[in-house]
Design a protein around this motif. Sequence first.
Motif, PDB file in Angstrom:
ATOM      1  N   SER A   4      56.784  22.504 130.174  1.00 20.95           N
ATOM      2  CA  SER A   4      56.673  21.289 130.970  1.00 20.95           C
ATOM      3  C   SER A   4      57.628  21.324 132.143  1.00 20.95           C
ATOM      4  CB  SER A   4      56.980  20.053 130.119  1.00 20.95           C
ATOM      5  OG  SER A   4      56.043  19.949 129.081  1.00 20.95           O
ATOM      6  N   ALA A   5      57.152  20.830 133.283  1.00 17.91           N
ATOM      7  CA  ALA A   5      58.016  20.715 134.441  1.00 17.91           C
ATOM      8  C   ALA A   5      59.043  19.627 134.191  1.00 17.91           C
ATOM      9  CB  ALA A   5      57.186  20.380 135.672  1.00 17.91           C
ATOM     10  N   PRO A   6      60.249  19.705 134.803  1.00 15.68           N
ATOM     11  CA  PRO A   6      61.265  18.674 134.598  1.00 15.68           C
ATOM     12  C   PRO A   6      60.728  17.305 134.978  1.00 15.68           C
ATOM     13  CG  PRO A   6      62.163  20.576 135.760  1.00 15.68           C
ATOM     14  CD  PRO A   6      60.691  20.765 135.716  1.00 15.68           C
ATOM     15  N   ALA A   7      61.018  16.332 134.159  1.00 16.23           N
ATOM     16  CA  ALA A   7      60.544  14.979 134.442  1.00 16.23           C
ATOM     17  C   ALA A   7      61.386  14.343 135.541  1.00 16.23           C
ATOM     18  CB  ALA A   7      60.622  14.127 133.174  1.00 16.23           C
ATOM     19  N   PRO A  31      46.164  27.668 139.182  1.00 22.24           N
ATOM     20  CA  PRO A  31      47.613  27.651 139.391  1.00 22.24           C
ATOM     21  C   PRO A  31      47.935  27.703 140.883  1.00 22.24           C
ATOM     22  CG  PRO A  31      46.983  29.256 137.708  1.00 22.24           C
ATOM     23  CD  PRO A  31      45.726  28.830 138.370  1.00 22.24           C
ATOM     24  N   PHE A  32      49.031  27.089 141.264  1.00 23.84           N
ATOM     25  CA  PHE A  32      49.418  27.106 142.674  1.00 23.84           C
ATOM     26  C   PHE A  32      50.933  27.177 142.811  1.00 23.84           C
ATOM     27  CE2 PHE A  32      49.021  22.681 141.358  1.00 23.84           C
ATOM     28  CZ  PHE A  32      50.169  22.064 141.868  1.00 23.84           C
ATOM     29  N   SER A  33      51.368  27.690 143.958  1.00 21.70           N
ATOM     30  CA  SER A  33      52.795  27.809 144.237  1.00 21.70           C
ATOM     31  C   SER A  33      53.330  26.502 144.778  1.00 21.70           C
ATOM     32  CB  SER A  33      53.042  28.924 145.258  1.00 21.70           C
ATOM     33  OG  SER A  33      52.483  28.570 146.516  1.00 21.70           O
ATOM     34  N   LEU A  34      54.652  26.372 144.790  1.00 19.08           N
ATOM     35  CA  LEU A  34      55.260  25.184 145.369  1.00 19.08           C
ATOM     36  C   LEU A  34      54.897  25.060 146.842  1.00 19.08           C
ATOM     37  CD1 LEU A  34      58.810  25.262 143.726  1.00 19.08           C
ATOM     38  CD2 LEU A  34      56.777  24.011 142.974  1.00 19.08           C
ATOM     39  N   ALA A  35      54.847  26.214 147.523  1.00 13.83           N
ATOM     40  CA  ALA A  35      54.492  26.188 148.946  1.00 13.83           C
ATOM     41  C   ALA A  35      53.074  25.656 149.143  1.00 13.83           C
ATOM     42  CB  ALA A  35      54.624  27.592 149.540  1.00 13.83           C
ATOM     43  N   ASP A  36      52.133  26.081 148.277  1.00 14.74           N
ATOM     44  CA  ASP A  36      50.761  25.579 148.380  1.00 14.74           C
ATOM     45  C   ASP A  36      50.709  24.085 148.084  1.00 14.74           C
ATOM     46  OD1 ASP A  36      49.714  28.048 149.064  1.00 14.74           O
ATOM     47  OD2 ASP A  36      49.221  28.589 146.992  1.00 14.74           O
ATOM     48  N   ARG A  57      58.465  30.380 137.155  1.00 18.30           N
ATOM     49  CA  ARG A  57      59.287  29.764 138.203  1.00 18.30           C
ATOM     50  C   ARG A  57      58.505  29.743 139.522  1.00 18.30           C
ATOM     51  NH1 ARG A  57      65.399  31.725 139.952  1.00 18.30           N
ATOM     52  NH2 ARG A  57      65.771  30.050 141.481  1.00 18.30           N
ATOM     53  N   GLY A  58      58.466  28.571 140.134  1.00 16.10           N
ATOM     54  CA  GLY A  58      57.792  28.433 141.409  1.00 16.10           C
ATOM     55  C   GLY A  58      56.289  28.273 141.314  1.00 16.10           C
ATOM     56  N   VAL A  59      55.751  28.086 140.082  1.00 19.06           N
ATOM     57  CA  VAL A  59      54.306  27.966 139.875  1.00 19.06           C
ATOM     58  C   VAL A  59      54.023  26.675 139.123  1.00 19.06           C
ATOM     59  CG1 VAL A  59      52.243  29.057 138.906  1.00 19.06           C
ATOM     60  CG2 VAL A  59      54.127  30.483 139.754  1.00 19.06           C
ATOM     61  N   TYR A  76      50.636  33.802 136.707  1.00 19.77           N
ATOM     62  CA  TYR A  76      51.633  34.804 137.090  1.00 19.77           C
ATOM     63  C   TYR A  76      51.262  35.464 138.418  1.00 19.77           C
ATOM     64  CZ  TYR A  76      54.861  38.696 136.987  1.00 19.77           C
ATOM     65  OH  TYR A  76      55.860  39.596 137.322  1.00 19.77           O
ATOM     66  N   CYS A  77      49.963  35.592 138.704  1.00 13.98           N
ATOM     67  CA  CYS A  77      49.526  36.219 139.954  1.00 13.98           C
ATOM     68  C   CYS A  77      50.064  35.495 141.182  1.00 13.98           C
ATOM     69  CB  CYS A  77      47.999  36.279 140.018  1.00 13.98           C
ATOM     70  SG  CYS A  77      47.266  37.571 138.999  1.00 13.98           S
ATOM     71  N   VAL A  78      50.379  34.214 141.036  1.00 13.97           N
ATOM     72  CA  VAL A  78      50.913  33.453 142.162  1.00 13.97           C
ATOM     73  C   VAL A  78      52.210  34.091 142.665  1.00 13.97           C
ATOM     74  CG1 VAL A  78      51.842  31.202 142.851  1.00 13.97           C
ATOM     75  CG2 VAL A  78      49.786  31.320 141.436  1.00 13.97           C
ATOM     76  N   ARG A  79      52.973  34.692 141.761  1.00 14.42           N
ATOM     77  CA  ARG A  79      54.251  35.294 142.135  1.00 14.42           C
ATOM     78  C   ARG A  79      54.285  36.807 141.896  1.00 14.42           C
ATOM     79  NH1 ARG A  79      59.165  33.995 138.629  1.00 14.42           N
ATOM     80  NH2 ARG A  79      59.549  36.167 139.140  1.00 14.42           N
ATOM     81  N   MET A  80      53.157  37.387 141.583  1.00 10.64           N
ATOM     82  CA  MET A  80      53.092  38.807 141.235  1.00 10.64           C
ATOM     83  C   MET A  80      53.325  39.690 142.462  1.00 10.64           C
ATOM     84  SD  MET A  80      49.963  40.516 139.093  1.00 10.64           S
ATOM     85  CE  MET A  80      50.228  41.867 137.941  1.00 10.64           C
TER      86      MET A  80
END
Length: 321
Positions: A4-7, A31-36, A57-59, A76-80
């Motif tokens: 879970s992402a931090p609340a 899945p998407f990156s923070l930038a997206d 991290r970052g996804v 994982y491919c988002v940051r691969m």
Amino acid sequence: MWVSAPACRATREHAGVTARIPVPPWLDSTPFSLADGRAAGLGDERMRGRDLVRPFRGVRVVASATPDLELRCRAYCVRMRSCEVFSHRTAGALHGLPIRPRDDGRLDVAAFEPHGVPRASGVRGHRVRHCDIRAELVRGLQMVSAVDAWCQLAAELGHRDLVVLGDALVRRSSPIATMDVLAAAVGRRGARRGFRRLVHALRAVRARTDSPAETLLRLDLVEYGLPEPEINVDILDRHGRRIAIGDLVYRDYRVIVEYDGEHHRTDRRQYARDVDRLDDLAREGWRVIRFNAEHVGVRRRERLMRVHEALVAAGWRPGAA
């Protein structure tokens, strides 16, 4: 396994003062990156919402998405890195081989030399050489070939599991490889870890199998001291008409050993065909001995003894070629 992402802390969103910004539909199912996310109008605080999870991290992924293996790989491919491929158990499962992903949920990811071993939470990192493996793009995921995944797994699997996977590669329906391809891949492994085990397994792999259960039954027959049967043989009647395809066949002794999957019990049409087929085989002088999932332990040994008795009754003698 999703994390879970931090609340958010006492935000207006949680207090119900403002409506939560919806995730755009083009990000809702992937899945998407923070930038997206930022480019789609989602702020950093929004991307810490409880309806989003953080697989890496970052996804981010919407929490309602089913976290199956393929979705986790896409996350994982988002940051691969471009030098990385899915490998080992992960690649084998993605190729459809009968192997489970890792129990701890980690993905097998390998980097080509000279790049460093992948290091991330939720990942088991490896390093490979270009000369050892072939990389393939399958459903948009970069991974080692199914044959190379089998070779890699020789370092951690036992003999029977390797034979099951090898049989699956050269199976009767839609085979992935040929025996020559398997032999060439084993030859490329050289003295790498698991090589001897791989060579031993290759000797026991047989083409034209239909299921892991059928492979394991064949191995049990041989380990029990019985001759190795032929696999998926056409059985003809006295007029040359095919009346059945025998799973494991002792042609010279007119004995057939079969493994009945669950569909033989639950599918009425299959059950009716089985009745007719068994009657046809009996009329032509064939003895059929059937195994199913309930035949384990002592019951398994009792069935193997029946095969032994049937072969001896038909003229086979232990130790005969």
